[in-house]
Design a protein around this motif. Structure first.
Motif, PDB file in Angstrom:
ATOM      1  N   LEU A  27       0.762  -1.309  -0.357  1.00  0.00           N
ATOM      2  CA  LEU A  27      -0.140   0.178   0.140  1.00  0.00           C
ATOM      3  C   LEU A  27       1.101   0.969  -0.068  1.00  0.00           C
ATOM      4  O   LEU A  27       0.072   2.188  -0.224  1.00  0.00           O
ATOM      5  CB  LEU A  27      -0.459  -0.193   1.291  1.00  0.00           C
ATOM      6  N   GLY A  29       3.248   4.448  -1.488  1.00  0.00           N
ATOM      7  CA  GLY A  29       3.447   4.790  -1.989  1.00  0.00           C
ATOM      8  C   GLY A  29       4.593   5.406  -2.859  1.00  0.00           C
ATOM      9  O   GLY A  29       5.579   6.672  -3.186  1.00  0.00           O
ATOM     10  N   HIS A  30       5.361   5.082  -2.610  1.00  0.00           N
ATOM     11  CA  HIS A  30       7.208   5.474  -2.069  1.00  0.00           C
ATOM     12  C   HIS A  30       7.671   4.613  -3.538  1.00  0.00           C
ATOM     13  O   HIS A  30       8.590   4.203  -3.187  1.00  0.00           O
ATOM     14  CB  HIS A  30       8.341   5.061  -0.794  1.00  0.00           C
ATOM     15  N   LEU A  53       1.654   1.838  -8.846  1.00  0.00           N
ATOM     16  CA  LEU A  53       1.559   1.942  -7.447  1.00  0.00           C
ATOM     17  C   LEU A  53       0.218   0.745  -6.907  1.00  0.00           C
ATOM     18  O   LEU A  53      -0.521   0.248  -7.928  1.00  0.00           O
ATOM     19  CB  LEU A  53       1.013   2.688  -7.174  1.00  0.00           C
ATOM     20  N   ARG A  54       0.546  -0.281  -5.988  1.00  0.00           N
ATOM     21  CA  ARG A  54      -0.539  -0.456  -4.948  1.00  0.00           C
ATOM     22  C   ARG A  54      -1.514  -1.792  -6.348  1.00  0.00           C
ATOM     23  O   ARG A  54      -2.007  -2.267  -6.146  1.00  0.00           O
ATOM     24  CB  ARG A  54      -1.916   0.206  -4.706  1.00  0.00           C
ATOM     25  N   SER A  78       6.581  -1.067   2.399  1.00  0.00           N
ATOM     26  CA  SER A  78       5.437  -1.236   3.473  1.00  0.00           C
ATOM     27  C   SER A  78       5.537  -2.023   4.514  1.00  0.00           C
ATOM     28  O   SER A  78       5.126  -2.250   5.364  1.00  0.00           O
ATOM     29  CB  SER A  78       4.474  -1.564   2.691  1.00  0.00           C
ATOM     30  N   GLY A  79       6.215  -3.432   4.474  1.00  0.00           N
ATOM     31  CA  GLY A  79       6.997  -4.494   5.487  1.00  0.00           C
ATOM     32  C   GLY A  79       6.338  -5.575   4.924  1.00  0.00           C
ATOM     33  O   GLY A  79       6.404  -6.448   5.953  1.00  0.00           O
ATOM     34  N   ALA A  80       4.967  -5.473   4.370  1.00  0.00           N
ATOM     35  CA  ALA A  80       4.411  -6.697   3.639  1.00  0.00           C
ATOM     36  C   ALA A  80       5.594  -8.112   2.977  1.00  0.00           C
ATOM     37  O   ALA A  80       4.852  -8.900   2.201  1.00  0.00           O
ATOM     38  CB  ALA A  80       3.547  -6.737   3.138  1.00  0.00           C
ATOM     39  N   THR A  83       4.319 -11.388   2.903  1.00  0.00           N
ATOM     40  CA  THR A  83       3.808 -11.867   2.864  1.00  0.00           C
ATOM     41  C   THR A  83       3.334 -11.860   0.587  1.00  0.00           C
ATOM     42  O   THR A  83       3.214 -12.217   0.289  1.00  0.00           O
ATOM     43  CB  THR A  83       2.483 -11.135   3.317  1.00  0.00           C
TER      44      THR A  83
ATOM     45  N   MET B 110      -0.037   0.711   7.141  1.00  0.00           N
ATOM     46  CA  MET B 110      -0.261   1.436   5.550  1.00  0.00           C
ATOM     47  C   MET B 110      -1.696   1.167   6.245  1.00  0.00           C
ATOM     48  O   MET B 110      -2.553   2.153   4.770  1.00  0.00           O
ATOM     49  CB  MET B 110      -0.177   0.672   4.926  1.00  0.00           C
ATOM     50  N   MET B 114      -4.498   4.396   4.710  1.00  0.00           N
ATOM     51  CA  MET B 114      -5.081   4.436   2.656  1.00  0.00           C
ATOM     52  C   MET B 114      -6.816   4.119   2.976  1.00  0.00           C
ATOM     53  O   MET B 114      -6.932   4.102   1.870  1.00  0.00           O
ATOM     54  CB  MET B 114      -4.314   3.029   2.630  1.00  0.00           C
ATOM     55  N   TYR B 116      -8.436   1.453   4.486  1.00  0.00           N
ATOM     56  CA  TYR B 116      -8.786   0.496   3.999  1.00  0.00           C
ATOM     57  C   TYR B 116      -8.913  -0.602   5.625  1.00  0.00           C
ATOM     58  O   TYR B 116      -7.814  -0.240   6.968  1.00  0.00           O
ATOM     59  CB  TYR B 116      -7.731  -0.813   3.855  1.00  0.00           C
ATOM     60  N   LEU B 122      -6.463  -6.212   1.321  1.00  0.00           N
ATOM     61  CA  LEU B 122      -5.547  -5.149   0.495  1.00  0.00           C
ATOM     62  C   LEU B 122      -4.583  -5.429   1.528  1.00  0.00           C
ATOM     63  O   LEU B 122      -3.315  -4.467   1.825  1.00  0.00           O
ATOM     64  CB  LEU B 122      -6.085  -3.679   0.068  1.00  0.00           C
ATOM     65  N   ARG B 124      -3.459  -7.300   4.308  1.00  0.00           N
ATOM     66  CA  ARG B 124      -2.952  -8.279   4.115  1.00  0.00           C
ATOM     67  C   ARG B 124      -1.291  -8.432   3.959  1.00  0.00           C
ATOM     68  O   ARG B 124      -0.502  -7.588   3.235  1.00  0.00           O
ATOM     69  CB  ARG B 124      -2.706  -9.252   2.863  1.00  0.00           C
ATOM     70  N   GLU B 126      -0.102  -5.964   6.070  1.00  0.00           N
ATOM     71  CA  GLU B 126       1.034  -4.765   6.761  1.00  0.00           C
ATOM     72  C   GLU B 126       0.192  -4.329   7.899  1.00  0.00           C
ATOM     73  O   GLU B 126       0.481  -2.718   7.404  1.00  0.00           O
ATOM     74  CB  GLU B 126       0.115  -4.049   5.238  1.00  0.00           C
ATOM     75  N   HIS B 129       2.752  -2.870  10.672  1.00  0.00           N
ATOM     76  CA  HIS B 129       4.083  -2.946  10.283  1.00  0.00           C
ATOM     77  C   HIS B 129       5.067  -1.856  10.296  1.00  0.00           C
ATOM     78  O   HIS B 129       5.702  -0.885  10.562  1.00  0.00           O
ATOM     79  CB  HIS B 129       4.193  -3.621   9.135  1.00  0.00           C
ATOM     80  N   CYS B 130       4.044  -0.707   9.990  1.00  0.00           N
ATOM     81  CA  CYS B 130       5.012   0.661   9.732  1.00  0.00           C
ATOM     82  C   CYS B 130       4.297   2.065  11.372  1.00  0.00           C
ATOM     83  O   CYS B 130       4.508   3.191  10.485  1.00  0.00           O
ATOM     84  CB  CYS B 130       4.509   1.176   8.567  1.00  0.00           C
ATOM     85  N   GLN B 198       4.393  11.983  -2.282  1.00  0.00           N
ATOM     86  CA  GLN B 198       3.753  10.444  -1.389  1.00  0.00           C
ATOM     87  C   GLN B 198       2.799   9.667  -1.780  1.00  0.00           C
ATOM     88  O   GLN B 198       2.802   8.225  -1.467  1.00  0.00           O
ATOM     89  CB  GLN B 198       3.596  10.756   0.546  1.00  0.00           C
ATOM     90  N   LYS B 199       2.295   9.966  -2.328  1.00  0.00           N
ATOM     91  CA  LYS B 199       1.599   9.132  -3.529  1.00  0.00           C
ATOM     92  C   LYS B 199       0.297   7.927  -2.652  1.00  0.00           C
ATOM     93  O   LYS B 199      -0.026   7.159  -2.840  1.00  0.00           O
ATOM     94  CB  LYS B 199       2.073   8.158  -4.293  1.00  0.00           C
ATOM     95  N   GLU B 200      -0.111   9.254  -1.509  1.00  0.00           N
ATOM     96  CA  GLU B 200      -1.079   8.267  -0.601  1.00  0.00           C
ATOM     97  C   GLU B 200      -2.381   8.663  -0.605  1.00  0.00           C
ATOM     98  O   GLU B 200      -2.855   9.067  -0.282  1.00  0.00           O
ATOM     99  CB  GLU B 200      -0.381   8.092   1.001  1.00  0.00           C
ATOM    100  N   TYR B 201      -2.767   9.013  -1.873  1.00  0.00           N
ATOM    101  CA  TYR B 201      -3.896   9.767  -2.396  1.00  0.00           C
ATOM    102  C   TYR B 201      -4.962   8.544  -2.371  1.00  0.00           C
ATOM    103  O   TYR B 201      -4.499   7.236  -2.447  1.00  0.00           O
ATOM    104  CB  TYR B 201      -3.730  10.976  -3.589  1.00  0.00           C
ATOM    105  N   ARG B 545      -6.492   8.320 -10.530  1.00  0.00           N
ATOM    106  CA  ARG B 545      -5.334   7.457 -10.734  1.00  0.00           C
ATOM    107  C   ARG B 545      -4.247   8.659 -11.237  1.00  0.00           C
ATOM    108  O   ARG B 545      -4.392   9.448 -11.670  1.00  0.00           O
ATOM    109  CB  ARG B 545      -6.114   6.522 -11.840  1.00  0.00           C
TER     110      ARG B 545
ATOM    111  N   ARG C 111      -2.751   3.550 -16.013  1.00  0.00           N
ATOM    112  CA  ARG C 111      -3.594   4.252 -16.155  1.00  0.00           C
ATOM    113  C   ARG C 111      -5.405   2.862 -16.065  1.00  0.00           C
ATOM    114  O   ARG C 111      -5.857   3.196 -15.915  1.00  0.00           O
ATOM    115  CB  ARG C 111      -3.694   4.910 -18.028  1.00  0.00           C
TER     116      ARG C 111
END
Lengths: 146, 550, 331
Positions: A27, A29-30, A53-54, A78-80, A83, B110, B114, B116, B122, B124, B126, B129-130, B198-201, B545, C111
């Motif tokens: 998950l 986004g780096h 991403l993702r 992310s540490g996953a 898995t 995460m 995000m 969830y 999704l 799984r 994580e 973890h952070c 950072q892309k966490e949109y 996106r 995309r």
């Protein structure tokens, strides 16, 4: 006239290119690392397919097959990794596509990296890896340095 | 013809060229600004103290935002922490508070960042973890259990779902009898830098901006001690930008929030004093100090001249700093302690209001308790032993630093012009301008490293054979399993009819244009989970996106 | 051989398997066949020839326009609409290759990520690999292969620079030109004569100002052109917001119906065949010429040894043309 496996054939003629799928799984986004590596591989003559991403392991494997790549480069912070990366290997096996090489990068502790290699990952590039080392790895046909 | 007598400068120049050791080095900052071997009064010709610096606590605040700065009160040591379950993190917080830390800083995992829930496919691998996993108000109650919320300030690093976690914090306060007005803290809530770096949109930019504006307006009306947004350059820098880009893009984002909130009908002086900033402190020592000083000066001018703010509190740029995660190396991990110390010093000489110092092992995994302790002690040594707190802005007047500060300001202004030309921040996100500028800078940095034009100790110089692996902190699978059980239990225990109705009310509110905070607070009070609330909002807002750029 | 690719025996028997598996809808066979075409492997030519009988069913749609105009976002949105109407899709997305290294970063999948796990969608990214004109040399073969594999609709997205628009029109049944609302884009397209090859115009990012103005500019330009039986529609859409995409697809379908009724489809396909023959001959001629000039041939040796630079290109070209290349002189 046999259709050879791409990597096993190893030969890259005038019209042939290595194809590598790069992506972020998990998950976070780096994407700095994966983008820098993608550009470096392009500059080394590789055709890089960036999946974004993702991506889930299922998406990665499907895209790798459609794009008929020689290798998949996964990046995650992310540490996953314990898995998600084994899941990619498992799915490749299920799709009878184990000849596709998997290599990885991101924040992955050394003991985890060893375990992933034992499971079949060709190489793990941690922070501070030189781009040259990654390019050489690809040019050697995705094999670790002797 | 008489031979003109050489000036002492010319004499020095000859000597420095002819000497056994001519002036050397790379001659450029990380931002690519040329560095002369020597700066003199010539470099500050026409420079005015009153115009460029002024006094601490006075316009343009170059020397600091408060009159007495660290003489009055040292910066706030604010170590970012959180991992595993709310219960484990709660124990860590109590420990940190007992060790002299004045404020908490929450790191979320995460899936929480995000939007969830922990039992989403999704998530799984994580969960926890952070950072800490938060699914519902119940987790938030556990996280702050036994901590008096009116005696501390809390910083929450969260963006897309920020309004939901904000609502949860307010609800936790309510339950323990603390009114919203008594709560102090900061929400990162800076969505623009998510698209940029950072892309966490999650949602598209427009509805995302609306959520940010709603929290700004809500805080301005109800919570005078709350900073609703921490406009962040940190992630822009960590994504590989230069110092000038970090400065310019962050302030440009700040302007976009100001404009959007004014457009929503709130007078600038009603909310601007509560805007705060968050910067990176990288390894290029002087350039970083110059960046912090230039940031204050720029913001003061922007707020006074561009937005006609009248309240001096609207002019000041307060900021938190974190040392640069990207400057840490996997090789010879202990060296990261000294890198972090220099970066911390730059932040303090730059006048930061609060500081996080990274742990040496963060490049490998989550910090161990020992490494986190050393990072904390690094700040304590700086605060109590080095004497940096004794005088305000001690480097002011340095020919080099003032020149560099001016250059940072000039560079940032050039970027502002380019952003304006392209139609503003949102247009630049859509056309990929910021992302492309950052990607180019990141690539150039790597190239310099490869070409040995830049030395990183232990990486491309002074290498050592790899030692034994450094112990790292691992999160077991039990954390995920336990958290999944907990969120499922919450869903069974709560009044599901009420949850359903609150979620529908939220959707209706989202389709209109009213402030969403009250509806969000109602949802979390009913124990709707974060994932459920986000799903409801996605139905109305859609998802974003990214444009593809290399 | 290193770890990881010792197991698995999928396609190392013969190209007969590849053809059979491809016809049976096997995704790996299709993907590998496209790779052979990209590598300019002679087996690909044989394969395409063998599959010829199974082609000609798919609706071939080209999507072109300037870079940054939102082509891949539009393709992504179109794929969704096509799938909602129950039809399968193949997408070929061409991106430029570096002229210096031959490498490329192909990012169009990003995309279209949401379609990755849809079995009814196959997406292939292609580097142009030095082919001029906004497509890759293998795009033709890839279209045939996707067609043979039973895809109902094949969407080809061009690089979007230079004369790609002309080549795409020789390859596809329906050409969609994506324009940005800034009127500069429309004006450029009018000047370059690109407007004439489009069957459907889409002004994308219609939520931005200038969209209506761009639409009128194109309308005026189209009105001034000689009257043709098909009047290309000019549509406003926002690919990002997925607004106005249904009408775009309906316009594409009406164009196809029009071609069918008017006999234009046959005419297009005859023209395509002609262009394909020319392209194939030209490609092998270019390869022969390069070998003659760069290889160990009399002309090659002369060019390398010549120090005074006084050689006549016309007579050397005549010499090369007169020479019969030896068989099996690959690379």
């Amino acid at each position: 006239m046999a259709v050879e496996k791409k990597v096993a054939a190893g030969r890259r003629g005038a019209h042939q290119k290595w194809r590598v799928l790069t992506c972020k799984v998990g998950l976070d986004g780096h994407d700095r690392g994966v983008k820098v590596v993608s550009r470096a591989l392009r500059d080394a003559g590789v055709e890089v397919i960036y999946a974004g991403l993702r991506q889930t392991p299922e998406m990665v494997v499907e895209a790798a097959i459609q794009e008929d790549v020689d290798a998949i480069g996964v990046s995650l912070h992310s540490g996953a990794h314990m898995t998600l990366i084994p899941r990619i290997l498992e799915l490749l096996k299920e799709r009878d596509a184990s000849e596709i090489i998997v290599f990885g990068g991101g924040i992955i502790p050394e003991d985890d990296a060893l375990e992933l290699k034992r499971l079949g990952v060709a190489e793990i590039f941690g922070p501070g890896t030189s781009l040259q080392a990654i390019v050489e790895f690809v040019n050697r046909g995705f094999q670790q340095a002797a | 013809m008489a031979v003109r007598k050489k000036s002492s400068r010319e004499e020095w120049e000859e000597q420095s060229q002819a000497g056994k050791q001519p002036a050397r080095g790379r001659g450029r900052t990380i931002s690519g600004m040329p560095i002369e071997p020597l700066y003199t009064p010539d470099d500050l010709r026409g420079w005015s103290y009153e115009e460029k610096l002024g006094y601490p606590g006075h316009f343009p605040y170059t020397r600091g935002v408060y009159h007495s700065m660290y003489r009055g009160r040292p910066w706030t040591i604010r170590q970012f922490a959180g991992y595993g379950t709310a219960e484990e993190t709660n124990r860590r917080y109590k420990f940190l508070l007992s060790q002299g830390q004045a404020g908490l800083s929450v790191a979320f995992d995460m899936p929480t960042l995000m939007g969830y829930d922990s039992d989403d496919p999704l998530s799984r691998g994580e969960v926890g973890h952070c950072g800490v996993a938060i699914d519902s108000l119940e987790d938030m109650e556990t996280l702050f259990g036994g901590i008096r919320l009116d005696t501390i300030t809390t910083s929450m690093t969260i963006n897309s779902p920020a309004a939901i976690l904000y609502a949860m914090y307010i609800a936790v306060g309510e339950k323990s009898g603390v009114k919203p007005a008594q709560l102090g803290g900061t929400l990162q809530n800076d969505i623009l830098k998510e698209y940029i770096a950072q892309k966490e949109y999650i949602f598209p930019p427009e509805p995302s901006m609306r959520l940010v504006v709603d929290t700004i307006v809500f805080a301005a009306r109800e919570m005078p001690r709350w900073n609703p947004v921490s406009i962040s350059g940190y992630h822009i820098r960590e994504a590989g930008s230069t110092a000038i880009q970090e400065l310019a893009f962050t302030l440009a984002d700040g302007m976009a929030y100001v404009e959007a909130t004014i457009k929503a009908g709130m007078p600038v002086d009603d909310f601007a004093p509560r805007l705060s900033f968050f910067f990176d402190s990288h390894i290029d020592f002087f350039e970083e100090i110059a960046k912090f000083r230039a940031a204050r000066r720029l913001w003061a001018h922007i707020m006074r001249d561009r937005y006609q703010a009248k309240d001096p509190r609207s002019w000041i740029l307060r900021f938190h700093t974190q040392t640069a995660g990207v400057s840490l190396t996997r090789q010879q991990v202990e060296n990261n302690i000294s890198r972090t110390a220099y970066e911390a010093l730059a932040a303090v000489l730059g006048g930061t209001q609060s500081l996080h110092t990274n742990s040496m092992d963060e490049v490998l995994a989550l910090p161990t308790e020992r490494a986190a302790q050393i990072a904390l002690r690094t700040q304590q040594v700086l605060a109590h032993e080095t004497g940096v707190t004794e005088t305000i802005d001690p480097l002011a007047g340095s020919y080099y630093l003032e020149h560099l500060t001016d250059e940072m300001e000039r560079g940032a202004r050039r970027y502002f012009e380019r952003v304006d030309e392209q139609g503003g921040v949102l247009a630049c996100i859509e056309n990929g301008f910021f992302q492309r500028e950052i990607a180019d800078a990141a690539f150039e940095f790597e190239r310099q490293l490869e070409a040995n034009e830049r030395i990183v100790v232990g990486v491309n110089a002074y290498q050592e054979k790899e030692g034994s692996p450094v112990p790292t902190l691992k999160i077991g699978r039990e954390t995920e399993q336990g958290q999944v059980r907990r969120v499922k239990a919450v869903r069974e225990r709560r009044d599901n009819t009420s949850v359903q109705n609150r979620l529908v009310e939220l959707k209706v509110a989202a389709r209109g244009s009213q402030n969403l905070m009250p509806a969000l607070i109602d949802c979390v009070r009913a124990y709707a989970t974060e994932g459920e609330i986000m799903a409801a909002l996605k139905e109305v807002f859609g998802v974003y996106r990214e444009p593809i750029l290399f | 051989m290193g770890p990881g690719y010792t197991a698995g025996v999928s396609y190392d028997e013969s190209e007969m398997n590849l053809a059979g598996d491809l016809l049976a809808g096997d995704v790996r066979a299709l993907a590998r066949a496209i790779s052979l075409a990209e590598d300019r492997d002679p087996q690909a030519t044989a394969l395409v020839a063998e599959l010829q009988a199974h082609t000609g069913r798919a609706h071939l749609v080209g999507v072109t326009g300037s870079p940054g105009g939102g082509k891949s976002t539009l393709v992504d949105a179109l794929v969704r609409v096509i799938r909602e109407r129950g039809r399968t899709v193949g997408v070929i997305a061409v991106d430029p290759s570096s002229p210096f290294t031959g490498g490329a970063v192909l990012g169009d999948r990003v995309r279209m990520s949401r379609h990755t796990l849809d079995k009814g969608v196959f997406i292939r990214s292609m580097g142009a690999r030095g082919h001029l004109g906004g497509l890759a040399a293998a795009t033709r073969e890839a279209i045939h292969l996707l067609d043979a594999s039973g895809r109902d609709v094949i969407v080809v997205e061009t690089v979007g620079v230079g004369q790609s628009e002309l080549e795409i029109s020789s390859l596809c049944d329906t050409v969609v030109l994506v324009l940005m609302p800034e009127s500069g884009d429309a004006v450029q397209s009018i000047k370059a004569g690109i407007l004439e090859i489009a069957d459907v115009y889409v002004v994308n990012k219609a939520d931005l100002s200038g969209a209506e103005k761009a639409r009128r500019l194109i309308q005026d330009a189209v009105a001034m052109a000689p009257k043709k039986p098909w009047q290309p529609p000019i549509l406003l859409a926002s690919a990002v917001k997925e607004e106005g995409i249904g009408p775009v697809w309906e316009a594409i379908e009406s164009h196809r119906a029009f071609l069918r009724q008017s006999g234009g489809l046959e005419e297009r396909r005859r023209e395509r065949l002609k262009q394909e023959v020319i392209a194939l001959v030209a490609e092998s001629a270019r390869d022969d010429a390069r070998r003659a000039v760069e290889g160990d041939t009399p002309v090659g040796r002369l060019l390398r040894d010549n120090r005074n630079g006084r050689l006549n290109p016309y007579s050397l070209a005549a010499d090369v043309r007169a020479m019969r290349p030896a068989r099996g002189a690959e690379n």
